[in-house]
Design a protein around this motif. Structure first.
Motif, PDB file in Angstrom:
ATOM      1  N   GLY A 178     -45.531  10.592  16.826  1.00 14.20           N
ATOM      2  CA  GLY A 178     -45.752  11.247  18.144  1.00 14.20           C
ATOM      3  C   GLY A 178     -45.380  10.462  19.433  1.00 14.20           C
ATOM      4  O   GLY A 178     -44.505  10.957  20.179  1.00 14.20           O
ATOM      5  N   VAL A 179     -45.798   9.176  19.391  1.00 11.12           N
ATOM      6  CA  VAL A 179     -45.329   8.168  20.578  1.00 11.12           C
ATOM      7  C   VAL A 179     -44.073   7.281  20.252  1.00 11.12           C
ATOM      8  O   VAL A 179     -43.088   7.637  21.022  1.00 11.12           O
ATOM      9  N   GLU A 180     -44.262   6.501  19.318  1.00  5.11           N
ATOM     10  CA  GLU A 180     -43.116   5.615  19.294  1.00  5.11           C
ATOM     11  C   GLU A 180     -41.828   6.303  18.831  1.00  5.11           C
ATOM     12  O   GLU A 180     -40.764   5.857  19.179  1.00  5.11           O
ATOM     13  N   ASP A 181     -41.680   7.260  17.823  1.00  2.28           N
ATOM     14  CA  ASP A 181     -40.925   7.947  17.387  1.00  2.28           C
ATOM     15  C   ASP A 181     -40.350   9.387  17.879  1.00  2.28           C
ATOM     16  O   ASP A 181     -39.375   9.989  17.445  1.00  2.28           O
ATOM     17  N   THR A 182     -40.984   9.758  18.988  1.00  2.00           N
ATOM     18  CA  THR A 182     -40.661  10.884  19.655  1.00  2.00           C
ATOM     19  C   THR A 182     -40.703  10.632  21.172  1.00  2.00           C
ATOM     20  O   THR A 182     -39.803  10.714  21.979  1.00  2.00           O
ATOM     21  N   ALA A 183     -41.901  10.467  21.797  1.00  2.08           N
ATOM     22  CA  ALA A 183     -42.202  10.136  23.218  1.00  2.08           C
ATOM     23  C   ALA A 183     -41.289   9.165  23.816  1.00  2.08           C
ATOM     24  O   ALA A 183     -40.706   9.531  24.840  1.00  2.08           O
ATOM     25  N   PHE A 184     -41.301   8.086  23.135  1.00  2.36           N
ATOM     26  CA  PHE A 184     -40.159   6.888  23.530  1.00  2.36           C
ATOM     27  C   PHE A 184     -38.919   7.347  23.648  1.00  2.36           C
ATOM     28  O   PHE A 184     -38.013   6.651  24.445  1.00  2.36           O
ATOM     29  N   TYR A 185     -38.402   8.344  22.968  1.00  5.66           N
ATOM     30  CA  TYR A 185     -37.050   8.703  22.949  1.00  5.66           C
ATOM     31  C   TYR A 185     -36.875   9.834  24.078  1.00  5.66           C
ATOM     32  O   TYR A 185     -35.574  10.373  24.286  1.00  5.66           O
ATOM     33  N   ARG A 186     -37.796  10.347  24.521  1.00  4.09           N
ATOM     34  CA  ARG A 186     -37.930  11.435  25.646  1.00  4.09           C
ATOM     35  C   ARG A 186     -37.994  10.879  27.096  1.00  4.09           C
ATOM     36  O   ARG A 186     -37.323  11.357  27.768  1.00  4.09           O
ATOM     37  N   TRP A 187     -38.850   9.978  27.230  1.00  2.00           N
ATOM     38  CA  TRP A 187     -39.170   9.408  28.521  1.00  2.00           C
ATOM     39  C   TRP A 187     -38.842   7.896  28.795  1.00  2.00           C
ATOM     40  O   TRP A 187     -39.428   7.029  27.985  1.00  2.00           O
ATOM     41  N   HIS A 188     -37.921   7.611  29.522  1.00  3.84           N
ATOM     42  CA  HIS A 188     -37.553   6.279  29.755  1.00  3.84           C
ATOM     43  C   HIS A 188     -37.037   5.932  30.998  1.00  3.84           C
ATOM     44  O   HIS A 188     -35.913   5.395  31.379  1.00  3.84           O
ATOM     45  N   PRO A 189     -37.971   5.691  32.023  1.00  2.00           N
ATOM     46  CA  PRO A 189     -37.705   5.172  33.429  1.00  2.00           C
ATOM     47  C   PRO A 189     -36.900   3.816  33.247  1.00  2.00           C
ATOM     48  O   PRO A 189     -36.029   3.397  33.843  1.00  2.00           O
ATOM     49  N   LEU A 190     -37.722   2.913  32.365  1.00  2.00           N
ATOM     50  CA  LEU A 190     -36.915   1.643  31.887  1.00  2.00           C
ATOM     51  C   LEU A 190     -37.281   1.424  30.487  1.00  2.00           C
ATOM     52  O   LEU A 190     -38.265   1.143  30.077  1.00  2.00           O
ATOM     53  N   VAL A 191     -36.274   1.796  29.681  1.00  2.00           N
ATOM     54  CA  VAL A 191     -36.225   1.852  28.249  1.00  2.00           C
ATOM     55  C   VAL A 191     -36.579   0.398  27.512  1.00  2.00           C
ATOM     56  O   VAL A 191     -37.141   0.759  26.394  1.00  2.00           O
ATOM     57  N   SER A 192     -36.624  -0.580  28.220  1.00  2.00           N
ATOM     58  CA  SER A 192     -36.871  -1.836  27.650  1.00  2.00           C
ATOM     59  C   SER A 192     -38.560  -1.913  27.486  1.00  2.00           C
ATOM     60  O   SER A 192     -38.978  -2.550  26.544  1.00  2.00           O
ATOM     61  N   LYS A 244     -37.143  -1.498  18.687  1.00  2.00           N
ATOM     62  CA  LYS A 244     -36.251  -0.437  19.136  1.00  2.00           C
ATOM     63  C   LYS A 244     -34.939  -1.119  19.856  1.00  2.00           C
ATOM     64  O   LYS A 244     -34.060  -0.616  19.669  1.00  2.00           O
ATOM     65  N   ARG A 245     -35.231  -2.265  20.263  1.00  2.00           N
ATOM     66  CA  ARG A 245     -34.084  -3.133  21.067  1.00  2.00           C
ATOM     67  C   ARG A 245     -34.456  -4.507  20.784  1.00  2.00           C
ATOM     68  O   ARG A 245     -35.705  -4.791  20.929  1.00  2.00           O
ATOM     69  N   SER A 246     -33.531  -5.335  20.841  1.00  2.00           N
ATOM     70  CA  SER A 246     -33.771  -6.777  20.658  1.00  2.00           C
ATOM     71  C   SER A 246     -34.437  -7.471  21.853  1.00  2.00           C
ATOM     72  O   SER A 246     -34.362  -6.730  22.796  1.00  2.00           O
ATOM     73  N   GLU A 247     -35.042  -8.710  21.681  1.00  2.00           N
ATOM     74  CA  GLU A 247     -35.452  -9.182  22.903  1.00  2.00           C
ATOM     75  C   GLU A 247     -34.416  -9.326  24.084  1.00  2.00           C
ATOM     76  O   GLU A 247     -34.836  -9.301  25.101  1.00  2.00           O
ATOM     77  N   ASP A 248     -33.477  -9.600  23.635  1.00  2.00           N
ATOM     78  CA  ASP A 248     -32.379  -9.923  24.812  1.00  2.00           C
ATOM     79  C   ASP A 248     -31.693  -8.636  25.423  1.00  2.00           C
ATOM     80  O   ASP A 248     -31.519  -8.617  26.626  1.00  2.00           O
ATOM     81  N   VAL A 249     -31.698  -7.674  24.546  1.00  2.00           N
ATOM     82  CA  VAL A 249     -31.244  -6.487  25.280  1.00  2.00           C
ATOM     83  C   VAL A 249     -32.616  -5.861  26.264  1.00  2.00           C
ATOM     84  O   VAL A 249     -32.336  -5.548  27.521  1.00  2.00           O
ATOM     85  N   ARG A 250     -33.767  -6.165  25.865  1.00  2.00           N
ATOM     86  CA  ARG A 250     -34.883  -6.042  26.755  1.00  2.00           C
ATOM     87  C   ARG A 250     -34.809  -6.962  27.899  1.00  2.00           C
ATOM     88  O   ARG A 250     -35.325  -6.579  28.983  1.00  2.00           O
ATOM     89  N   ALA A 251     -34.425  -7.964  27.595  1.00  2.00           N
ATOM     90  CA  ALA A 251     -34.479  -9.134  28.752  1.00  2.00           C
ATOM     91  C   ALA A 251     -33.285  -8.745  29.900  1.00  2.00           C
ATOM     92  O   ALA A 251     -33.721  -8.813  31.014  1.00  2.00           O
ATOM     93  N   ARG A 252     -32.305  -8.238  29.515  1.00  2.00           N
ATOM     94  CA  ARG A 252     -31.114  -7.750  30.468  1.00  2.00           C
ATOM     95  C   ARG A 252     -31.740  -6.381  31.211  1.00  2.00           C
ATOM     96  O   ARG A 252     -31.701  -6.350  32.593  1.00  2.00           O
ATOM     97  N   LEU A 253     -32.370  -5.622  30.334  1.00  2.00           N
ATOM     98  CA  LEU A 253     -32.733  -4.431  31.095  1.00  2.00           C
ATOM     99  C   LEU A 253     -34.180  -4.589  32.086  1.00  2.00           C
ATOM    100  O   LEU A 253     -34.143  -4.005  33.108  1.00  2.00           O
TER     101      LEU A 253
END
Length: 824
Positions: free
Chosen positions: A477-491, A533-542
């Protein structure tokens, strides 16, 4: 804040005396194309990098072609596709020669329902012999269903159509021993003795399994599964014989020194995680064990679990959060809401997503809970007026409101006050969603969850099964649904994360690390895993976007205008998907069209708004794919994206090196996910399981060791990783369970520092864009303890006392300092 040591830590959080404890680990994803022999060839490189242990994905026999190993079919042997026992023996020898140990991933919760079904001998026996099978106790099957049969939802159409079309056939001698079997394309099923001469439709109906249309599973499945995956059947490791047989190979390897520790996959799926860990502790004689447990908010592991701690998602949240600017939250949330029309309150999205999951993907699990509750009511005249419908509504709302993966209530035990609090708070939230006439039924369900109605087969089952259902509802419900619906800052939308929580201040970081050193000093820490969901460095840039929300808003506005011509004639993609696309393009830049479209297919289907895995909307899927390809192929857009990414580069560098150094030096056992010793811009699996170029890494490490300056972010990150891991090897007492964690005073909010033991100091830059706006370091300082200190990254030396940050961080935005002499 005073220094924190583990001298007061509970002994149950430490391995038995004399047991090996990893100093650091390197996670490796094994598969048929890269097995035990390939890993053996990298033993020397891993040793040179500085890790103490290779950390392997599951090694037992998995389904053919498995790319991950979590679909075990045979616990009695090592995976032949990885090289089998002979190659594993050579791997042990190679690691031993390099001075390395081994940690292995364990999957106790489930095993595969493979194709063909003959590959799983235990399951084959149950399908053939039903409750009389010696393996009947292995699987969590509800034999009380009217057909007394295990549902096998493998048909592509309803069974009547499959029979009429001749797709199900009897093969008189097609079984493993020449016995008759039923065939459905690649699927093979045993025939119950004495039924082989019946007409086909009656034969099919007389088996200990029920062949069914695949869509039936979500409504009538009668065995526990892993989340909503029909091909992963739940195991009952709470049974002593099941535990013994499924763990025999691994326990034997532990006892003979072939492996040193275990990582336990998804303990929340088990009937009683604490009991499992206690049994494992006895079997392994107190080996180092960590658990893949997702904690929410300020939740921590139950103190009575005999484990060293988690696999590090809690550490990931804190280490990454240090580099997120909370001041950027309002602007990013407003931008997201204005573009997408979605609410600024994430909790609304979570409730909607969890409700979708319990009404669709996990309908069968909820139905089984309701049946158990209804049976309890039927057995007690005082409870009979609680209707099935009312019970279902109450169970659904309680599951939707549940804020954590599990409350850890054990049948027959007084619930822990924390467990009672969690259940009561969830019940209070659920009450607001139910009409008044359902409140009494909700109170009954709450009391059933807490075991307040006493003991009994059905009462105990409800307590346990509710616990086992909460986790899947949270995950799906959360990680595999809501996380893909709501993403002001997706990191922020990361495993164990909270998208509504922007940033971790220095004081919170220090307090959390002090608690870890005190209570869980040998837990694992990580920044990337095979599940992130994303690597550490994708998150670091975002994360930089939190510091530059206005610039980001301007860039997105420009790109949306440039891309307008690429939208379909009906306007796809929707605004939420497009906003996600721009974040992914920036975070993973440079990214190919193939990688981007593969990611978007997964993201949109997991979101379950316009398309799903089970009911794909081909028009929508095609339009999103076409749009993404056009964006990547449009020079006007890509040049603008590249310029924006270049603008982020100096702050990206601060975050990449800073969060890595924090993770490698904070309390715990640090893990490096395969390949991430260099900059890694991977997305969710399978993107993060691509082959790693070890030759390039070995060459770059050798150059650094030969004195070649670290030029470029890849080299700088490898420098940080290798020098930190080597320092841990050199000074293990500073980082281990008996060490200490002491905050290091700095005069700037843009610097975080601490001391490990009394002879290693760490200083990192945070929020680099904000530092630049403030005019740089100026006269800001960090206060080093007395003595002489050498930066292991640059070779420069510094005296104890107040050191200017402009001097300390002149070459790199981080410093790793080792004391070379005490104060006179």
């Amino acid at each position: 804040m005073a220094a924190a040591s583990s001298s007061e830590s509970s002994g149950r959080h430490l391995p038995a005396a004399g047991k090996p404890v990893p100093r650091s680990t390197y996670r490796l994803q094994l598969n048929p194309s890269w097995g035990f022999g390939d890993l053996a060839e990298q033993a020397g490189y891993l040793a040179a990098l500085g890790v103490s242990h290779a950390y392997l994905s599951p090694i037992l026999q998995a389904a053919p072609g498995s790319q991950h190993g979590y679909d075990v079919v045979d616990h009695s042997r090592l995976n032949e596709e990885l090289g089998g026992a002979a190659a594993f023996s050579r791997l042990r020898e190679a690691l031993g020669e390099a001075g390395l140990g081994m940690v292995v991933d364990v999957v106790p919760n489930h095993m595969a329902v493979p194709t063909p079904e003959t590959l799983n001998g235990a399951l084959w026996s149950v399908l053939r012999d039903g409750p009389r099978s010696p393996y009947a106790s292995w699987f969590d099957v509800d034999w009380s269903v009217e057909s007394h049969a295990v549902l096998m939802p493998v048909l592509g159409k309803r069974i009547g159509e499959a029979l009429d079309d001749g797709e199900i056939t009897l093969d008189p001698e097609g079984g493993p021993g020449g016995e008759p079997v039923l065939r459905y394309y690649d699927h093979v099923f045993p025939v119950r003795q004495g039924t082989e001469d019946l007409p086909l439709d009656r034969l099919v109906d007389r088996q200990w399994y029920r062949l069914a249309y695949w869509r039936v599973a979500d409504e009538e499945l009668n065995y526990r599964r892993f989340f909503d995956i029909d091909t992963l059947a739940g195991l009952r490791v709470e049974k002593e014989e099941v535990f013994a047989e499924t763990h025999a190979v691994l326990v034997s390897l532990l006892r003979e020194g072939g492996i040193d520790g275990l990582r336990i996959d998804h303990p929340d799926g088990l009937a009683d995680p604490r009991d499992y860990l206690r049994r494992l502790e006895r079997a392994t004689e107190g080996a180092w064990v960590v658990v893949e447990k997702i904690t929410e908010g300020h939740e921590s592991l139950p103190d009575d679990w005999p484990t060293a701690g988690t696999t590090g998602y809690d550490a990931l949240l804190r280490a990454g959060g240090v580099f997120v600017d909370p001041d950027g939250a309002p602007a990013l949330r407003t931008l997201h809401s204005e573009l997408t029309g979605l609410p600024e309150d994430f909790s609304e999205v979570v409730a909607e997503a969890k409700r979708w999951v319990v009404e669709h993907g996990l309908y069968a699990e909820v139905a089984r809970l309701v049946e158990v509750a209804a049976a309890v009511c039927a057995d007690d005249v005082h409870l009979r007026d609680h209707t099935r419908r009312g019970l279902r509504e109450a169970v659904v709302e309680l599951l939707v409101a549940f804020p954590v993966y599990r409350a850890y209530v054990v049948p027959g035990e007084e619930p822990h006050p924390d467990s009672v609090r969690v259940v009561e708070e969830a019940a209070a939230a659920a009450r607001e969603q139910l009409p008044e006439e359902r409140h009494a039924t909700l109170d009954l369900v709450r009391d059933l969850v807490l075991g307040r109605l006493g003991r009994g087969r059905r009462l105990d089952e409800f307590v346990t099964r509710f616990q086992q259902t909460c986790g899947p509802v949270m995950a799906k419900g959360v990680e595999d649904t809501a996380f893909y619906r709501w993403h002001p800052l997706v990191s922020l939308n990361e495993v164990g994360g909270d998208p509504s929580r922007f940033g971790v201040e220095a004081q919170e970081w220090h307090e959390w690390c002090a608690g870890q050193q005190r209570d869980w000093p040998l837990a694992m820490t990580t920044l990337s895993t095979h599940d992130t969901k994303r690597s550490e460095d994708v998150r670091a840039r975002l994360a930089v976007l939190s510091e530059l929300p206005e610039a980001w808003a301007g860039a997105v506005t420009e790109w949306r205008a440039l891309a307008a011509k690429h939208r379909s004639d009906v306007g796809w993609p929707d605004a939420a998907t497009e906003y996600l696309l721009w974040q992914i393009v920036v975070g993973a830049w440079p990214i190919s069209a193939d990688r981007l479209t593969a990611y978007l297919e997964k993201a949109t289907r997991e979101a379950k708004v316009h398309t799903t895995w089970t009911e794909p909307d081909e028009r929508y899927d095609t339009d999103v794919k076409t749009f993404a390809e056009a964006v990547i192929g449009d020079p006007g857009i890509t040049q603008s994206v590249e310029a924006f990414v270049e603008r982020l580069a100096p702050y990206f560098r601060v975050n990449v090196l800073g969060q890595k150094l924090l993770q490698l030096t904070m309390p715990g056992v640090p893990d490096v996910y395969q390949g991430t010793e260099l900059v890694d811009l991977s997305l969710v699996d399978p993107d993060n399981r691509r082959p790693v170029d070890y030759a390039a890494r070995r060459e770059l490490l050798a150059a650094l060791d030969d004195g070649t300056p670290a030029e470029g972010l890849d080299a700088e990150k490898l420098l940080v990783v290798s020098r930190t891991l080597r320092l841990r090897a050199e000074r293990p007492e500073s980082f281990g369970a008996s060490g200490a964690y002491t905050p290091l005073a700095t005069t700037s909010p843009h610097a975080v520092g601490f001391v490990r033991g009394d002879d290693v100091a760490v200083v990192v830059t945070r929020l680099g864009a904000g530092l630049e706006r403030a005019g740089g370091w100026d006269a800001e300082t960090a206060s080093l303890p007395a003595g002489q200190w050498v930066d292991r990254l640059t070779g420069r030396t510094f005296p104890g006392g107040d050191v200017r940050l402009s001097d300390l961080l002149a070459s790199l935005p981080v410093a790793l300092l080792a004391r070379t002499a005490s104060a006179e």
